[in-house]
Design a protein around this motif. Structure first.
Motif, short mmCIF file in Angstrom:
data_model
loop_
_atom_site.label_atom_id
_atom_site.label_comp_id
_atom_site.label_asym_id
_atom_site.label_seq_id
_atom_site.Cartn_x
_atom_site.Cartn_y
_atom_site.Cartn_z
N PRO A 28 111.17 -16.05 -53.44
CA PRO A 28 112.10 -17.20 -53.40
C PRO A 28 112.45 -17.57 -51.97
CG PRO A 28 112.79 -15.58 -55.03
CD PRO A 28 111.68 -14.95 -54.27
N GLY A 29 112.78 -18.85 -51.78
CA GLY A 29 113.16 -19.33 -50.46
C GLY A 29 111.99 -19.64 -49.55
N GLY A 30 110.78 -19.74 -50.12
CA GLY A 30 109.61 -20.05 -49.30
C GLY A 30 109.09 -18.89 -48.50
N LEU A 31 109.50 -17.66 -48.82
CA LEU A 31 109.03 -16.48 -48.11
C LEU A 31 107.68 -16.03 -48.65
CD1 LEU A 31 112.32 -14.38 -47.90
CD2 LEU A 31 111.18 -15.53 -46.00
N ASN A 32 106.80 -15.62 -47.76
CA ASN A 32 105.51 -15.05 -48.14
C ASN A 32 105.46 -13.61 -47.66
OD1 ASN A 32 103.64 -17.38 -49.20
ND2 ASN A 32 104.76 -18.24 -47.45
N PHE A 50 94.76 7.20 -43.50
CA PHE A 50 95.43 6.24 -44.38
C PHE A 50 96.32 5.35 -43.52
CE2 PHE A 50 99.21 5.00 -46.84
CZ PHE A 50 98.60 4.30 -47.87
N LEU A 51 96.28 4.03 -43.79
CA LEU A 51 97.07 3.06 -43.02
C LEU A 51 97.85 2.16 -43.96
CD1 LEU A 51 94.37 1.89 -40.43
CD2 LEU A 51 96.33 3.36 -39.95
N ALA A 52 99.04 1.76 -43.53
CA ALA A 52 99.87 0.84 -44.32
C ALA A 52 100.55 -0.14 -43.37
CB ALA A 52 100.92 1.61 -45.11
N GLY A 53 100.54 -1.42 -43.77
CA GLY A 53 101.20 -2.46 -42.98
C GLY A 53 101.81 -3.49 -43.91
N ALA A 54 102.88 -4.15 -43.44
CA ALA A 54 103.55 -5.16 -44.24
C ALA A 54 104.04 -6.27 -43.33
CB ALA A 54 104.72 -4.56 -45.02
N GLY A 55 104.22 -7.47 -43.92
CA GLY A 55 104.70 -8.59 -43.13
C GLY A 55 105.36 -9.65 -43.99
N ILE A 56 106.24 -10.44 -43.37
CA ILE A 56 106.93 -11.55 -44.03
C ILE A 56 106.75 -12.80 -43.17
CG2 ILE A 56 109.14 -12.44 -44.87
CD1 ILE A 56 110.06 -9.59 -45.23
N ARG A 57 106.49 -13.92 -43.82
CA ARG A 57 106.27 -15.18 -43.11
C ARG A 57 107.04 -16.30 -43.78
NH1 ARG A 57 101.44 -19.09 -43.65
NH2 ARG A 57 101.55 -20.35 -41.76
N LYS A 58 107.60 -17.20 -42.96
CA LYS A 58 108.29 -18.38 -43.50
C LYS A 58 108.14 -19.52 -42.52
CE LYS A 58 112.71 -20.22 -45.18
NZ LYS A 58 112.06 -20.93 -46.32
N SER A 59 107.93 -20.72 -43.06
CA SER A 59 107.80 -21.92 -42.25
C SER A 59 109.00 -22.83 -42.46
CB SER A 59 106.51 -22.67 -42.60
OG SER A 59 105.38 -21.88 -42.32
N PHE A 60 109.37 -23.56 -41.40
CA PHE A 60 110.50 -24.48 -41.42
C PHE A 60 110.06 -25.83 -40.85
CE2 PHE A 60 111.99 -20.15 -40.83
CZ PHE A 60 113.04 -20.02 -41.73
N TYR A 61 110.89 -26.83 -41.09
CA TYR A 61 110.71 -28.17 -40.51
C TYR A 61 109.29 -28.70 -40.74
CZ TYR A 61 114.91 -26.63 -38.06
OH TYR A 61 116.14 -26.13 -37.75
N LYS A 62 108.92 -28.78 -42.02
CA LYS A 62 107.63 -29.31 -42.42
C LYS A 62 106.48 -28.55 -41.75
CE LYS A 62 109.37 -33.96 -43.39
NZ LYS A 62 109.25 -35.41 -43.09
N ASN A 63 106.60 -27.25 -41.74
CA ASN A 63 105.58 -26.32 -41.24
C ASN A 63 105.39 -26.39 -39.73
OD1 ASN A 63 104.95 -25.34 -43.84
ND2 ASN A 63 103.55 -27.06 -44.18
N LYS A 64 106.28 -27.01 -39.00
CA LYS A 64 106.16 -27.04 -37.55
C LYS A 64 106.68 -25.76 -36.90
CE LYS A 64 106.03 -32.01 -36.67
NZ LYS A 64 104.74 -31.93 -35.97
N HIS A 86 105.21 -26.07 -33.26
CA HIS A 86 104.07 -26.95 -33.07
C HIS A 86 104.54 -28.38 -32.82
CE1 HIS A 86 100.09 -28.68 -33.64
NE2 HIS A 86 100.60 -29.52 -34.51
N PHE A 87 104.01 -28.99 -31.76
CA PHE A 87 104.29 -30.37 -31.42
C PHE A 87 103.02 -31.20 -31.61
CE2 PHE A 87 107.02 -27.72 -28.85
CZ PHE A 87 108.26 -28.34 -28.92
N GLY A 88 103.18 -32.44 -32.06
CA GLY A 88 102.06 -33.37 -32.12
C GLY A 88 101.14 -33.12 -33.28
N GLY A 89 99.85 -33.49 -33.06
CA GLY A 89 98.86 -33.38 -34.12
C GLY A 89 98.29 -31.99 -34.21
N LYS A 90 97.07 -31.88 -34.66
CA LYS A 90 96.44 -30.58 -34.83
C LYS A 90 95.67 -30.19 -33.56
CE LYS A 90 95.99 -30.80 -39.85
NZ LYS A 90 95.08 -30.69 -41.00
#
Length: 811
Positions: free
Chosen positions: A707-711, A733-747, A792-796
């Motif tokens: 919930p809340g747009g979290l990945n 044996f290896l273990a890793g974890a991560g959380i990602r979230k985007s704001f302002y229309k993915n900028k 991110h500013f501008g285009g791609k």
């Protein structure tokens, strides 16, 4: 053929169109115009796509043109007739639009937009809406998609490699692909030209967030350099090709033993036919590992047991910079100029070492305490000039590339040693050994490649020439009676030069649902290594043929097969030929081996893809003069010498499966399993013995939408014990974890990662030869938390059409 023209003149004009890529015949009395745009499946404009109009019953184009910088094309003054539209572009499937016709009942103007699909077998070509699978198989390549991974915050390219199927890391982070270190590493299709040591440093300094995907090519075709017996690993960086400006600013911080930062600015500007791009990156990929090791030897006829404890705190300031321009001179001609470089300010800050000596009963005899200071600034500068000529509208293309690479290493070190007896009393004068090891490598390379697509077969051909020089004058000085005196037995001057000439040809043919690609590459190598003091000259002069064959067959839309075979060569790296020494302590050092021979191998691979997402691959390789690590004992000092050496032969079998599992629209898993069998002889004091070993690996990657747009992403990896050169390496044996979230229309993108959060990563193994009973246990500093923020500013973002060559991978 054409209205009001003779058949002879029609043939003549059509030939001019085909050979010179003209823009069609003009007939001012005919008012019809056909226009539109050419885009890929993601909506990006395609520049230089060839668009042609054919009369309904003919195979020779009546009119053709190329799409402009914005993807637009236009035909003016079209005579009244019935046509069909076709579009061609290298890297995309030819498109024939039978439903697009211009007839006598058409309106004066027609707009026909074209959407082209990438010429791949994977999901990218047919599914651009859903999330890409983490593991894909495309045309014999295994692709590991990482661009949206939440684990990338505070991570490096080397961290990502730990998660790639078939890749394992050994002591000193040596990279192995399917049991062999003979691999080529490319970035955007260009060779990195670095030794294993410097390649590791480069990948530690390369931020994972700049990477789009990692390609593993186990049986490269003839158009690739023949070097790399394990295959090729290609890092594909993030890029795009839309008009306008683009600017990304990223800041990251991570914490393990040391605080580490990463600052990056990447920008581009595209307008019309000009594309400018550049980036600056500052990274501090500090590291530390604690190591324990030991071995035994005989001294004055008595057994001596060594127990060693080392710490290696490495402080690194890594600066990367890149700039370039792509200039579309016309629809047929493109010129690219690029520069990329890095400065690696590397310092081993007084790394402590304690070596204890015991007798056979375990009684302490004495100890040696050492501190090792090493400063190694590395400078790397690479420039390239590339020219592309699109010969005609059917995809015929000529490319020419020139490279110049300069690599400089200025290494200065001091090893201080003090000696105590069993009571802790000084037993001998302190020793101090200082080293100065400057080295320079320059690489000059030119190559040309030609692609000739015909209806029956697509032909490829190319030539290449490379010239390499290596110069390393190194000296060691011992402190004696308050003065430094040269240790002549350890000081020397190593020079090396190499010329490689190559020519190749290949053909691609489609037979129903089967696609065949066969090629042959001829490479000639002339090389000489010269050790000045001993006047030892080693020369290599050999010419080899390297055939390759790849077969793709589509049983139906859900079942696809691939088989490929190629012959490869692994030339010794320049650093591994250099007999210079790198001391860890008085009883252990690394050294080059000027007597190395090239390793040859045959690589076979078969793959099966179900529903474009379930992957099964089986590969087998057979190597001669197998190159890997060995250990020997230096006479007179009883020091362990670790160096690269030739083994007689090696055989390797690998089976890999990749299974995506969708538990719900919010929860996706990717399970990858691997099984391998390795066999090769290891030299013993009396003859040799063949060692064989089965090994297994499993990786589970989970992605959850919260919930809340979290990945959220969780990665678990297991690698069993396996053979590694002279060693039997323990499982991990290896273990890793991560959380990602985007704001302002993915900028704005925010990522938090927890790498090796269980602290289970370590490198451990023991020697299998009776030369020495050396064993080690290294604990690297990979347990880290990282935070990254990017705006991110501008285009791609834009990127140039990058090129790479093989010699750079052997610095």
């Amino acid at each position: 053929m054409f209205t009001n023209r003779s058949r002879l003149s029609s043939w003549f004009l059509t030939a001019i169109l085909v050979v010179f890529g003209g823009h069609g015949l003009t007939a001012q009395s005919n008012p019809f115009t056909v226009a539109g745009s050419v885009k890929d499946t993601k909506g990006n404009a395609l520049v230089g796509a060839h668009v042609a109009l054919f009369r309904l019953s003919e195979t020779t184009p009546a009119f053709n043109t190329s799409s402009a910088a914005d993807g637009r094309y236009e035909f003016k003054n079209i005579p009244k007739a019935t046509y069909y539209l076709k579009s061609f572009m290298l890297g995309f499937r030819p498109l024939k639009a039978d439903s697009v016709v211009i007839s006598t009942t058409s309106s004066p103007d027609g707009v026909y937009d074209v959407v082209m699909t990438e010429a791949t077998l994977g999901i990218q070509a047919v599914d651009v809406v859903s999330r890409k699978q983490t593991i894909e198989m495309q045309n014999g390549k295994l692709i590991f998609n990482v661009q949206n991974s939440a684990l990338s915050a505070g991570s490096s390219a080397l961290d990502l490699l730990r998660r790639v199927p078939g890749v394992s890391l050994g002591q000193d982070d040596q990279i192995m692909l399917k049991g062999s270190s003979g691999l080529n590493v490319m970035v955007d299709g260009k060779m990195t030209y670095l030794s294993q040591q410097q390649l590791v440093q480069l990948l530690k300094g390369m931020n994972a967030e700049n990477i789009n995907k990692i390609e593993v090519i186990t049986t490269p075709t003839a158009e690739f350099d023949a070097a790399g017996n394990a295959g090729i690993i290609n890092f594909v960086m993030k890029k795009n090709t839309q008009d306008g400006y683009s600017l990304d600013i990223r800041s990251g911080v991570s914490k393990g033993k040391f605080w580490m930062v990463n600052e990056n600015i990447t920008g581009s500007y595209r307008k019309g036919r000009i594309n400018l791009f550049g980036s600056i990156d500052f990274n501090t990929p500090h590291s530390n590992f604690v190591s324990t090791s030991g071995n035994s030897f005989f001294e004055n006829g008595q057994p001596i047991i060594i127990r060693r404890e080392n710490q290696n705190p490495l402080k690194i300031k890594f600066y990367t910079y890149k700039a370039g321009i792509d200039w579309q001179l016309s629809t047929k001609h493109r010129l690219s100029v690029g520069y990329n470089g890095y400065f690696d300010d590397f310092v081993k800050d007084n790394a402590p070492s304690l070596v204890k000596r015991y007798d056979a009963t375990g009684q302490l005899l004495g100890s040696v305490r050492s501190t090792n200071y090493l400063a190694e600034p590395y400078h790397y500068d690479a420039t390239n000039l590339s020219y592309t000529y699109k010969i005609d509208s059917l995809g015929k293309q000529l490319t020419a590339d020139a490279h110049y690479i300069s690599y400089r290493n200025y290494s200065d070190g001091v090893l201080k040693s003090s000696f105590q007896d069993a009571t802790g009393t000084q037993s001998a004068p302190d020793e101090r050994l200082q080293s100065h090891q400057p080295g320079t490598i320059s690489i000059q390379s030119v190559k040309m490649d030609l692609v000739l697509p015909y209806p029956a077969v697509t032909l490829k051909a190319g030539v290449k020439f490379a010239y390499v020089t290596n110069d390393n004058r190194y000296s060691f000085d011992s402190l004696r009676d308050g003065r430094f005196i040269e240790a002549s037995s350890m000081s020397n001057h190593f020079k090396y030069n190499e010329k490689i000439s190559a020519v190749y040809g290949s053909g691609v043919k489609k037979l129903g649902k089967t696609s065949l690609e066969a090629g042959l590459r001829l490479e000639s190598t002339v090389a000489e290594g010269y050790t000045v003091k001993q006047a030892v000259a080693n020369s290599w002069n050999y010419t080899k043929l390297f055939p390759s064959l790849s077969i793709d067959h589509e049983l139906d839309k859900n079942n696809k097969l691939n088989f490929s075979v190629s012959r490869r060569i692994d030339r010794p790296t320049y650093a591994s030929l250099n007999p210079v020494r790198w001391y860890s302590d008085q009883y252990f050092f690394y050294s080059g081996n000027p007597y190395l021979k090239p390793e040859m191998a045959w690589l076979f691979s078969a793959g099966y893809t179900l529903k474009e997402k379930y992957v099964l691959t089986v590969s087998y390789s057979r190597h001669t003069n197998y190159i890997s690590k060995r250990l020997v004992v230096e006479p007179g000092t009883n020091a362990i010498v670790s160096q690269i050496a030739n083994f007689d032969k090696m055989e390797r079998l690998d089976v890999l499966t990749s299974i995506p599992i969708s538990l719900s629209p919010l929860w996706e898993l990717q399970l990858t399993t691997g099984t391998s069998y390795t066999s090769y002889p290891i030299p013993l004091l009396n003859g040799e013995k063949t060692f064989s070993k089965w090994a297994a690996s499993a990786m589970l990657n989970q992605q959850l939408k919260l919930p809340g747009g979290l990945n959220f992403e969780l990665s678990l990896s297991y690698y069993s014990s396996e053979l590694w050169g002279i060693y039997l390496k323990e499982g991990i044996f290896l273990a890793g974890a991560g959380i990602r979230k985007s704001f302002y229309k993915n900028k704005l993108d925010v990522r938090v990662s927890f790498n090796d959060f269980l602290g289970t990563n370590r490198y451990a193994g023991k020697s299998l030869t009776d030369y020495t009973d050396y064993q080690y246990y290294d604990k690297p500093d990979t347990r880290r938390v990282g935070v990254s923020v990017k705006y991110h500013f501008g285009g791609k973002l834009q990127s140039n059409q990058s090129r790479r060559i093989e010699e750079q991978d052997r610095l």
